[in-house]
Scaffold this active site. Structure first.
Site, short mmCIF file in Angstrom:
data_model
loop_
_atom_site.label_atom_id
_atom_site.label_comp_id
_atom_site.label_asym_id
_atom_site.label_seq_id
_atom_site.Cartn_x
_atom_site.Cartn_y
_atom_site.Cartn_z
N TRP A 89 -45.20 34.58 -6.96
CA TRP A 89 -45.39 33.13 -6.81
C TRP A 89 -44.31 32.32 -7.52
O TRP A 89 -43.91 31.26 -7.04
CB TRP A 89 -46.81 32.70 -7.23
CG TRP A 89 -47.80 33.20 -6.22
CD1 TRP A 89 -48.69 34.23 -6.36
CD2 TRP A 89 -47.96 32.74 -4.86
NE1 TRP A 89 -49.38 34.44 -5.20
CE2 TRP A 89 -48.96 33.54 -4.26
CE3 TRP A 89 -47.35 31.75 -4.09
CZ2 TRP A 89 -49.37 33.37 -2.94
CZ3 TRP A 89 -47.76 31.57 -2.77
CH2 TRP A 89 -48.75 32.37 -2.21
N ASP A 159 -47.53 26.32 -12.89
CA ASP A 159 -48.41 26.64 -11.76
C ASP A 159 -49.55 27.47 -12.35
O ASP A 159 -49.37 28.63 -12.70
CB ASP A 159 -47.63 27.44 -10.71
CG ASP A 159 -48.53 27.94 -9.58
OD1 ASP A 159 -49.74 27.65 -9.60
OD2 ASP A 159 -48.01 28.63 -8.68
N LYS A 183 -59.34 29.00 -6.10
CA LYS A 183 -59.65 30.15 -6.97
C LYS A 183 -60.85 29.81 -7.88
O LYS A 183 -61.93 30.32 -7.67
CB LYS A 183 -58.46 30.52 -7.85
CG LYS A 183 -57.14 30.60 -7.11
CD LYS A 183 -57.00 31.86 -6.31
CE LYS A 183 -55.59 31.99 -5.78
NZ LYS A 183 -55.53 32.80 -4.58
N1 PMP Z 1 -49.36 29.88 -6.84
C1 PMP Z 1 -50.19 30.89 -7.18
C2 PMP Z 1 -50.12 31.44 -8.58
C3 PMP Z 1 -51.09 31.39 -6.25
O1 PMP Z 1 -51.92 32.38 -6.58
C4 PMP Z 1 -51.13 30.83 -4.95
C5 PMP Z 1 -52.11 31.29 -3.91
N2 PMP Z 1 -52.62 32.53 -4.03
C6 PMP Z 1 -50.23 29.80 -4.65
C7 PMP Z 1 -49.37 29.35 -5.62
C8 PMP Z 1 -50.21 29.17 -3.28
O2 PMP Z 1 -51.33 28.38 -3.15
P1 PMP Z 1 -51.66 27.59 -1.81
O3 PMP Z 1 -52.11 28.61 -0.82
O4 PMP Z 1 -52.75 26.65 -2.23
O5 PMP Z 1 -50.43 26.89 -1.37
#
Ligand code: PMP
Length: 349
Positions: A89, A159, A183
């Site tokens: 991520w 994040d 989450k």
């Molecule tokens: N950052 C992290 C740490 C994640 O776990 C996720 C989704 N699993 C995201 C960003 C992306 O999130 P979204 O699907 O809401 O764009």
């Protein structure tokens, strides 16, 4: 989702608070929804002890949108940002950041396959960076910062999507925190942004109005229709966390759940293994592999037959991943450990 919250949502679904209509039918401009939004923000502020000089925004576009919105809103006159690279991520955040600015990789654990969190003294920060971005918990790789990095006068942007509300944090040490809702805040739909007042006024003129932090802050996150149902669920989740004992209790539970599971992995005589180094292991997403990787699909299929679903690792990485978000009861972990034991007995050679 906690079962109590799902049950309450079910009971209220067609008739919220005796109003004869569903939350889904309520106008977002009406006083009832505005009160739910107000309660949600108030409870979040209290859970995290958010100081008054920080604003809470509820944004569209998921955490992925923030990969672009952080640079668009925060670069101001600067042209560079620091990023700490720890896994899937943070790499996605970096790829998007590169479209808007020069990215200084302040530290990376790529060489070791992202099995550890870089130490503070490894960080090579740029004093002229507009912000320093990191991912507190790498959902796909299973690593987690157990103490936050220091970035001096450069605002720290995090994040926190997968470990938001799983432990107490000191909000005042951050410039901005973001986390999408699917989450630990309930259902998918919105992204929480918690931002310090002095960072609200740095947006590029091309930032779309609905994605502009200051504009959303001034409009109480109501520039356009928000995801009313997800916000209603979030307000109930915040109440549920309060009733469980707040973030201290969430942290205790996360540690208890994850350490049981890591112990079972480490004591399996190599049948299962977790490559993340002990100090960097996530208390939320436990990622591991089977020594005989050809057995992984069978493990996942058999686990599902035992009611243990969604154990497949991230599509980019494979293996097994047990996601232990706040609502996961301890029984979920003990059932998984029992199953792992049975499976290894059956297939150990
Ligand atoms: N950052 C992290 C740490 C994640 O776990 C996720 C989704 N699993 C995201 C960003 C992306 O999130 P979204 O699907 O809401 O764009």
């Amino acid at each position: 989702m906690p079962s109590e919250v799902l049950q309450q949502a079910k009971e209220e679904f067609t008739n919220w608070n005796g109003h004869g209509c569903s939350i889904l039918e309520m106008p977002f401009t009406g006083k009832d929804f505005k009160e739910i939004l107000h309660q949600a923000k108030m409870r979040l502020r209290s859970l995290l002890n958010i100081p008054t000089h920080y604003q809470i925004l509820l944004m569209h576009g998921g955490a992925s949108a923030q990969f672009s919105l952080a640079p668009l809103n925060l670069l101001g006159n600067q042209t560079c940002a620091d990023y700490i690279e720890t896994g899937h991520w943070s790499c996605r955040a970096i790829a998007e950041g590169l479209r808007y600015c020069r990215v200084n990789i302040a530290a990376s654990s790529r060489e070791n396959g992202f099995i550890r969190i870089p130490l503070q003294d490894e960080l090579q920060l740029n004093a002229k960076a507009a912000y320093c971005h990191y991912t507190s918990n790498e959902t796909a790789n299973g690593n987690q910062f157990h103490s936050m990095p220091e970035s001096g006068n450069v605002p720290l942007v995090v994040d926190m999507t997968s470990d938001f509300l799983t432990r107490p944090i000191d909000v005042a040490r951050y410039g901005m925190i973001y986390a999408s809702s699917q989450k630990n805040i309930g259902s998918a739909g919105f992204t929480v942004v918690i931002i310090r007042d002095d960072l609200l006024d740095r947006a590029s003129h091309i930032t779309p109005h609905v994605l502009h932090y200051k504009a959303q802050s001034e409009a109480n996150s109501l520039i356009n229709t928000p995801v009313t149902f997800a916000i209603y669920l979030a307000e109930m989740i915040f109440r549920w966390i309060e009733a469980q004992g707040g973030l201290q209790a969430m942290a205790r539970n996360a540690l208890a759940r994850s350490s049981q599971l890591y112990r079972a992995i480490d004591e399996s005589n190599g049948f299962y293994s977790c490559h993340v180094l002990p100090d960097s292991r996530s208390h939320v997403n436990v990622c591991y592999t089977l020594k005989n990787s050809t057995l992984t699909p069978l493990f996942i299929k058999r686990a599902a037959e035992h009611g243990l679903v969604n154990l497949g690792g991230h599509s980019a990485l494979g293996g097994v991943r047990a996601s232990l978000y706040n609502a996961m009861p301890e029984k979920g972990v003990t059932t998984l450990i029992d199953f792992m034991h049975q499976f290894s007995q059956e297939y150990q050679r």
